[in-house]
Design a protein around this motif. Structure first.
Motif, PDB file in Angstrom:
ATOM      1  N   ALA A 194       0.778  -1.260   0.001  1.00 41.35           N
ATOM      2  CA  ALA A 194      -0.046  -0.032  -0.158  1.00 41.35           C
ATOM      3  C   ALA A 194       0.986   1.367  -0.081  1.00 41.35           C
ATOM      4  N   ARG A 195       2.028   1.113   0.405  1.00 41.35           N
ATOM      5  CA  ARG A 195       2.843   2.340   0.333  1.00 41.35           C
ATOM      6  C   ARG A 195       3.897   2.141  -0.770  1.00 41.35           C
ATOM      7  N   ASP A 196       3.633   1.271  -1.738  1.00 41.71           N
ATOM      8  CA  ASP A 196       4.541   1.336  -2.975  1.00 41.71           C
ATOM      9  C   ASP A 196       5.733   0.586  -2.912  1.00 41.71           C
ATOM     10  N   ARG A 197       5.779  -0.383  -1.849  1.00 42.34           N
ATOM     11  CA  ARG A 197       6.946  -1.265  -1.901  1.00 42.34           C
ATOM     12  C   ARG A 197       6.197  -2.713  -2.646  1.00 42.34           C
ATOM     13  N   SER A 198       7.440  -3.537  -3.375  1.00 46.34           N
ATOM     14  CA  SER A 198       7.089  -4.863  -4.105  1.00 46.34           C
ATOM     15  C   SER A 198       7.061  -5.945  -3.099  1.00 46.34           C
ATOM     16  N   GLU A 199       6.113  -6.623  -3.186  1.00 46.43           N
ATOM     17  CA  GLU A 199       6.001  -7.787  -2.212  1.00 46.43           C
ATOM     18  C   GLU A 199       5.434  -9.018  -3.095  1.00 46.43           C
ATOM     19  N   PHE A 200       5.692 -10.152  -2.855  1.00 43.88           N
ATOM     20  CA  PHE A 200       5.158 -11.485  -3.203  1.00 43.88           C
ATOM     21  C   PHE A 200       3.791 -11.698  -2.285  1.00 43.88           C
ATOM     22  N   LEU A 201       2.542 -11.670  -2.657  1.00 44.09           N
ATOM     23  CA  LEU A 201       1.406 -12.103  -2.116  1.00 44.09           C
ATOM     24  C   LEU A 201       0.592 -12.778  -2.934  1.00 44.09           C
ATOM     25  N   PRO A 202       0.939 -14.098  -3.316  1.00 42.28           N
ATOM     26  CA  PRO A 202       0.224 -15.091  -3.888  1.00 42.28           C
ATOM     27  C   PRO A 202      -0.726 -15.741  -2.921  1.00 42.28           C
ATOM     28  N   PRO A 203      -1.882 -16.232  -3.554  1.00 41.90           N
ATOM     29  CA  PRO A 203      -3.172 -16.732  -2.697  1.00 41.90           C
ATOM     30  C   PRO A 203      -2.668 -17.836  -1.670  1.00 41.90           C
ATOM     31  N   ASP A 204      -1.561 -18.766  -1.916  1.00 42.89           N
ATOM     32  CA  ASP A 204      -1.222 -19.483  -1.200  1.00 42.89           C
ATOM     33  C   ASP A 204       0.372 -19.487  -1.113  1.00 42.89           C
ATOM     34  N   PRO A 205       1.086 -19.270   0.010  1.00 42.89           N
ATOM     35  CA  PRO A 205       2.421 -19.015  -0.212  1.00 42.89           C
ATOM     36  C   PRO A 205       3.007 -20.289  -0.334  1.00 42.89           C
ATOM     37  N   LEU A 206       2.682 -21.324   0.403  1.00 45.54           N
ATOM     38  CA  LEU A 206       3.207 -22.717   0.083  1.00 45.54           C
ATOM     39  C   LEU A 206       3.265 -23.007  -1.289  1.00 45.54           C
ATOM     40  N   VAL A 207       2.244 -22.904  -2.089  1.00 47.88           N
ATOM     41  CA  VAL A 207       2.108 -23.408  -3.390  1.00 47.88           C
ATOM     42  C   VAL A 207       3.098 -22.431  -3.965  1.00 47.88           C
ATOM     43  N   PHE A 208       3.172 -21.323  -4.058  1.00 49.45           N
ATOM     44  CA  PHE A 208       4.194 -20.506  -4.470  1.00 49.45           C
ATOM     45  C   PHE A 208       5.565 -20.972  -4.400  1.00 49.45           C
ATOM     46  N   VAL A 209       6.302 -21.336  -3.065  1.00 50.35           N
ATOM     47  CA  VAL A 209       7.496 -21.806  -2.805  1.00 50.35           C
ATOM     48  C   VAL A 209       7.772 -23.199  -3.635  1.00 50.35           C
ATOM     49  N   ASP A 210       6.639 -24.216  -3.703  1.00 48.52           N
ATOM     50  CA  ASP A 210       6.812 -25.187  -4.472  1.00 48.52           C
ATOM     51  C   ASP A 210       7.005 -24.878  -5.979  1.00 48.52           C
ATOM     52  N   VAL A 211       6.126 -24.245  -6.536  1.00 47.12           N
ATOM     53  CA  VAL A 211       6.104 -23.713  -7.949  1.00 47.12           C
ATOM     54  C   VAL A 211       7.480 -23.166  -8.319  1.00 47.12           C
ATOM     55  N   GLN A 212       7.968 -22.273  -7.591  1.00 55.55           N
ATOM     56  CA  GLN A 212       9.202 -21.449  -7.802  1.00 55.55           C
ATOM     57  C   GLN A 212      10.228 -22.456  -7.834  1.00 55.55           C
ATOM     58  N   LEU A 213      10.533 -23.169  -6.705  1.00 55.43           N
ATOM     59  CA  LEU A 213      11.575 -23.876  -6.611  1.00 55.43           C
ATOM     60  C   LEU A 213      11.712 -25.021  -7.809  1.00 55.43           C
ATOM     61  N   ALA A 214      10.376 -25.615  -8.178  1.00 56.36           N
ATOM     62  CA  ALA A 214      10.344 -26.592  -9.110  1.00 56.36           C
ATOM     63  C   ALA A 214      10.806 -25.841 -10.639  1.00 56.36           C
ATOM     64  N   ALA A 215      10.440 -24.709 -10.758  1.00 50.31           N
ATOM     65  CA  ALA A 215      10.824 -24.243 -11.962  1.00 50.31           C
ATOM     66  C   ALA A 215      12.277 -24.054 -12.188  1.00 50.31           C
ATOM     67  N   LEU A 216      13.088 -24.200 -11.252  1.00 44.39           N
ATOM     68  CA  LEU A 216      14.342 -24.222 -11.341  1.00 44.39           C
ATOM     69  C   LEU A 216      15.242 -25.576 -11.414  1.00 44.39           C
ATOM     70  N   ALA A 217      14.325 -26.754 -11.485  1.00 45.23           N
ATOM     71  CA  ALA A 217      15.002 -27.820 -11.229  1.00 45.23           C
ATOM     72  C   ALA A 217      16.061 -28.400 -12.368  1.00 45.23           C
ATOM     73  N   ASP A 218      15.825 -27.657 -13.658  1.00 48.42           N
ATOM     74  CA  ASP A 218      16.736 -27.882 -14.749  1.00 48.42           C
ATOM     75  C   ASP A 218      17.806 -27.004 -14.851  1.00 48.42           C
ATOM     76  N   THR A 219      18.184 -26.102 -13.959  1.00 48.98           N
ATOM     77  CA  THR A 219      19.169 -24.982 -13.937  1.00 48.98           C
ATOM     78  C   THR A 219      20.147 -25.681 -12.923  1.00 48.98           C
ATOM     79  N   PRO A 220      21.382 -25.020 -13.294  1.00 50.39           N
ATOM     80  CA  PRO A 220      22.602 -25.585 -12.236  1.00 50.39           C
ATOM     81  C   PRO A 220      22.853 -24.609 -11.062  1.00 50.39           C
ATOM     82  N   ILE A 221      21.869 -23.771 -10.938  1.00 47.81           N
ATOM     83  CA  ILE A 221      21.874 -22.983  -9.653  1.00 47.81           C
ATOM     84  C   ILE A 221      21.166 -23.800  -8.654  1.00 47.81           C
TER      85      ILE A 221
END
Length: 269
Positions: free
Chosen positions: A52-79
């Protein structure tokens, strides 16, 4: 930590550090800490107030699903990936650690943020000031089999970072991520106090001089925050890190010149 130790880490940027960001930095970095992500009702309400005061934040409907999806998206990267998490209560951290463990990812307990909205509900720097409570978060996360990092800030009144490092080490943390806040010598104090913790130094890492300073004080790795989207900074830091460790291992440093993606000129001082 298992495997090759990370030497260059991408530090979380609220509302910006997602899987795409980590993938873009994977050419140079070894570990990317995504997030931060607010997990429980209290921290999510604080994040809404920040937005509300113009900072950027992650606010997905379900934070644990967000964590799972984001980590899964990096499964094929070397990092290797990790997730910086904020919570006023222990159980959501435990749940996030379980997800991170399933992806062989780091879970980073945020005891760093100093925004009033987060501190008022018991997150961030408030957690840093209460070592018993911080250790409870670390123990809960470690019990789920995740590698636990703790992100902290130096120069906080009443906080002895060396003692905090000893305590979280005993509680099960394996990484200690220190924002030195222009108090670079605190890295030496922490390295001496908790030699078994993997120590990541943050703040102002831009070039060979800053890399050399932190590593000379005993850091095991350095992290880049705001300039982590600038390939010129990442290339400079990567080369400096590689040179430092190659020299100490008695091996010639390998050049890490690459074809850089086009980046706009920016203030990277």
């Amino acid at each position: 930590m298992t495997g090759e130790p990370p030497r260059l880490v991408l530090a979380s940027l609220s509302g910006e550090a997602d899987a795409r960001w980590a993938r873009d930095g994977s050419l140079w970095a070894d570990l990317a800490l995504l997030g931060g992500i607010a997990l429980d009702a209290e921290s999510r309400e604080a994040a809404r107030q920040l937005v509300a005061r113009d900072r950027s934040e992650f606010l997905p409907p379900d934070p644990l699903v967000f964590v799972d999806v984001q980590l899964a998206a990096l499964a094929d990267t070397p990092i290797r990936a990790g997730m910086n998490v904020r919570s006023a209560t222990v159980e959501p951290v435990r749940a996030a650690a379980r997800v991170c463990a399933a992806h062989d990812a780091v879970v980073e307990v945020n005891a760093h943020c100093r925004q009033a909205e987060l501190c008022e509900v018991g997150c961030g720097e408030t957690l840093l000031r209460d070592t018993d409570r911080l250790c409870a978060f670390v123990s809960a996360a470690a019990a789920e089999g995740a590698a636990v990092s703790v992100k902290v800030r130096a120069a906080v009144d009443g906080v002895d970072l060396a003692e905090t490092a000893r305590r979280v080490d005993a509680a099960g943390a394996v990484l200690f991520h220190v924002d030195a806040m222009d108090s670079e010598r605190v890295i030496r104090d922490v390295a001496d106090a908790a030699p078994d913790l993997f120590l990541v130094a943050n703040n102002g890492v831009r070039d060979r001089d800053t890399v050399t300073e932190y590593l000379s004080y005993g850091a095991d790795a350095v992290s880049v925050g705001r300039p982590s989207t600038d390939p010129r900074v990442l290339q400079r830091v990567r080369q400096a890190v590689d040179d430092w460790f190659a020299t100490r291992e008695g091996q010639p440093a390998e050049a890490t010149d690459v074809d850089l993606p086009t980046a706009p000129d920016a203030d990277i001082g």
